[in-house]
Design an enzyme around this catalytic site. Sequence first.
Site, mmCIF file in Angstrom:
data_model
loop_
_atom_site.group_PDB
_atom_site.id
_atom_site.type_symbol
_atom_site.label_atom_id
_atom_site.label_comp_id
_atom_site.label_asym_id
_atom_site.label_seq_id
_atom_site.Cartn_x
_atom_site.Cartn_y
_atom_site.Cartn_z
ATOM 1 N N HIS A 5 0.837 -1.204 0.000
ATOM 2 C CA HIS A 5 0.000 0.000 0.000
ATOM 3 C C HIS A 5 0.873 1.256 0.000
ATOM 4 O O HIS A 5 1.716 1.427 0.882
ATOM 5 C CB HIS A 5 -0.892 -0.036 1.245
ATOM 6 C CG HIS A 5 -1.823 1.111 1.359
ATOM 7 N ND1 HIS A 5 -1.706 2.065 2.340
ATOM 8 C CD2 HIS A 5 -2.886 1.471 0.595
ATOM 9 C CE1 HIS A 5 -2.672 2.949 2.198
ATOM 10 N NE2 HIS A 5 -3.400 2.621 1.142
ATOM 11 N N ARG A 6 0.648 2.098 -0.990
ATOM 12 C CA ARG A 6 1.475 3.309 -1.210
ATOM 13 C C ARG A 6 2.959 2.913 -1.308
ATOM 14 O O ARG A 6 3.841 3.669 -0.898
ATOM 15 C CB ARG A 6 1.250 4.357 -0.134
ATOM 16 C CG ARG A 6 -0.215 4.742 0.059
ATOM 17 C CD ARG A 6 -0.416 5.865 1.041
ATOM 18 N NE ARG A 6 -1.822 5.965 1.439
ATOM 19 C CZ ARG A 6 -2.304 6.782 2.341
ATOM 20 N NH1 ARG A 6 -1.494 7.624 2.968
ATOM 21 N NH2 ARG A 6 -3.590 6.798 2.657
ATOM 22 N N GLU A 27 0.903 -0.702 -4.819
ATOM 23 C CA GLU A 27 -0.250 0.212 -4.889
ATOM 24 C C GLU A 27 0.270 1.644 -4.851
ATOM 25 O O GLU A 27 1.233 1.946 -4.126
ATOM 26 C CB GLU A 27 -1.191 -0.043 -3.714
ATOM 27 C CG GLU A 27 -2.560 0.603 -3.856
ATOM 28 C CD GLU A 27 -2.720 1.977 -3.224
ATOM 29 O OE1 GLU A 27 -3.756 2.626 -3.475
ATOM 30 O OE2 GLU A 27 -1.810 2.421 -2.491
ATOM 31 N N ASP A 71 -1.013 6.080 -5.692
ATOM 32 C CA ASP A 71 -2.101 7.040 -5.913
ATOM 33 C C ASP A 71 -1.680 8.057 -6.964
ATOM 34 O O ASP A 71 -0.555 8.562 -6.922
ATOM 35 C CB ASP A 71 -2.406 7.765 -4.596
ATOM 36 C CG ASP A 71 -2.689 6.781 -3.479
ATOM 37 O OD1 ASP A 71 -3.780 6.204 -3.483
ATOM 38 O OD2 ASP A 71 -1.783 6.564 -2.636
ATOM 39 N N HIS A 131 -0.454 10.745 -2.771
ATOM 40 C CA HIS A 131 -1.789 10.424 -2.257
ATOM 41 C C HIS A 131 -2.705 11.645 -2.183
ATOM 42 O O HIS A 131 -3.843 11.616 -2.652
ATOM 43 C CB HIS A 131 -1.674 9.787 -0.869
ATOM 44 C CG HIS A 131 -3.000 9.415 -0.291
ATOM 45 N ND1 HIS A 131 -3.772 10.312 0.422
ATOM 46 C CD2 HIS A 131 -3.725 8.260 -0.352
ATOM 47 C CE1 HIS A 131 -4.896 9.711 0.783
ATOM 48 N NE2 HIS A 131 -4.889 8.470 0.334
ATOM 49 N N GLU A 151 -4.269 3.899 -8.433
ATOM 50 C CA GLU A 151 -5.514 4.499 -7.942
ATOM 51 C C GLU A 151 -5.718 5.877 -8.557
ATOM 52 O O GLU A 151 -4.906 6.789 -8.363
ATOM 53 C CB GLU A 151 -5.540 4.594 -6.412
ATOM 54 C CG GLU A 151 -6.902 5.159 -5.991
ATOM 55 C CD GLU A 151 -7.142 5.273 -4.507
ATOM 56 O OE1 GLU A 151 -6.374 4.688 -3.712
ATOM 57 O OE2 GLU A 151 -8.113 5.959 -4.144
ATOM 58 N N LYS A 158 -7.158 9.196 -8.299
ATOM 59 C CA LYS A 158 -7.672 10.055 -7.218
ATOM 60 C C LYS A 158 -8.335 11.273 -7.842
ATOM 61 O O LYS A 158 -7.695 12.004 -8.605
ATOM 62 C CB LYS A 158 -6.528 10.536 -6.326
ATOM 63 C CG LYS A 158 -5.970 9.482 -5.381
ATOM 64 C CD LYS A 158 -6.854 9.281 -4.175
ATOM 65 C CE LYS A 158 -6.195 8.409 -3.114
ATOM 66 N NZ LYS A 158 -7.163 7.701 -2.271
ATOM 67 N N ASP A 191 0.626 -1.579 4.597
ATOM 68 C CA ASP A 191 1.788 -0.684 4.674
ATOM 69 C C ASP A 191 3.045 -1.453 5.068
ATOM 70 O O ASP A 191 4.152 -0.925 4.985
ATOM 71 C CB ASP A 191 1.541 0.402 5.732
ATOM 72 C CG ASP A 191 0.468 1.385 5.333
ATOM 73 O OD1 ASP A 191 0.279 1.611 4.121
ATOM 74 O OD2 ASP A 191 -0.188 1.948 6.245
#
Length: 285
Positions: free
Chosen positions: A33-34, A60, A62, A75, A138, A140, A268
């Site tokens: 994640h991120r 992953e 953003d 993000h 993702e 955004k 994370d």
Amino acid sequence: MLVGHAGVIRTETAGAAGSSVGDRPRFLEVHAHRGGAGLAPENTLAAFRKALELGVDALEMDLHVTRDGVVVVIHDETLERTTDGRGDVGDLSFDAVKRSDAGGKFAPAFRGERVPALQEVIDLVRASGNGRVRLDLELKYHQDRPGKPEDFEGRVLDLLRQTGFAERVNVISFHHPSLAKVKALEPKIRTGLLAGGRTPPPDPVGLVRQFCADYYSPGFRHVTPEAVAALHRAGIPIVPWTVNEETEMRRQMALGIGTLAGDGIATDFPDRLIDLVNARLESRP
Ligand code: G3P
Ligand code: CA
């Protein structure tokens, strides 16, 4: 036979949707994640590099678009939380975004990290020689300016086609019409429907089908045995986010996450999840 996380040999056949082994995870993808925001500054090349070293299944990240049309990986809509810069990414040129430091707020050792363009992340993955890892992109959308950035899907698709990465990504979004648009523009792109909020959607299967998505990605508190069973019966994998504690990772697996090909967990701390998956694989009879 596949080489699994951190070198552990996995013997199951990849991509065989529908196989279930009760409460023992058989398929469980590790999504950083991120990039693995617990281990390195989120959405930076340092994070993606670390996640690649760990052997995750997906990175992953953003996406936003700068004023001059560059797709960048960050993000928030603004620079303040994760960098030493100021302002709204959509109002700034790529050069201006690049001037901010995206590493020092995480730890002094990461000073000098920058907000990367998506192109840079693709270049990093290509240079790593890892032909297996997927990118969860993702889209955004601007909270206060609906419709911004303009033609977001088209911009991202152009880049994916130019780089030959269209089949290496999962496009994900809370803005569900965007997923349907991506699928209509490029059917070979895999999409994941994000669901958040206080209450889970009453009919996740219907929602996934309505927007032509390939998998369902809810906040982990929304995962219930009933939802998992309904989604899996429909052949829809689930990738809950953001699961950082080992006890919660175990609970998600006990709920059935990891029993259908394409299931995964976004975390994370991909190192923790990889250790857990490897321990389970090694303890199999
Ligand atoms: O993978 C989904 C998850 O990333 C959504 O939450 O706020 O971290 O983008 P957020
Ligand atoms: Ca995200």
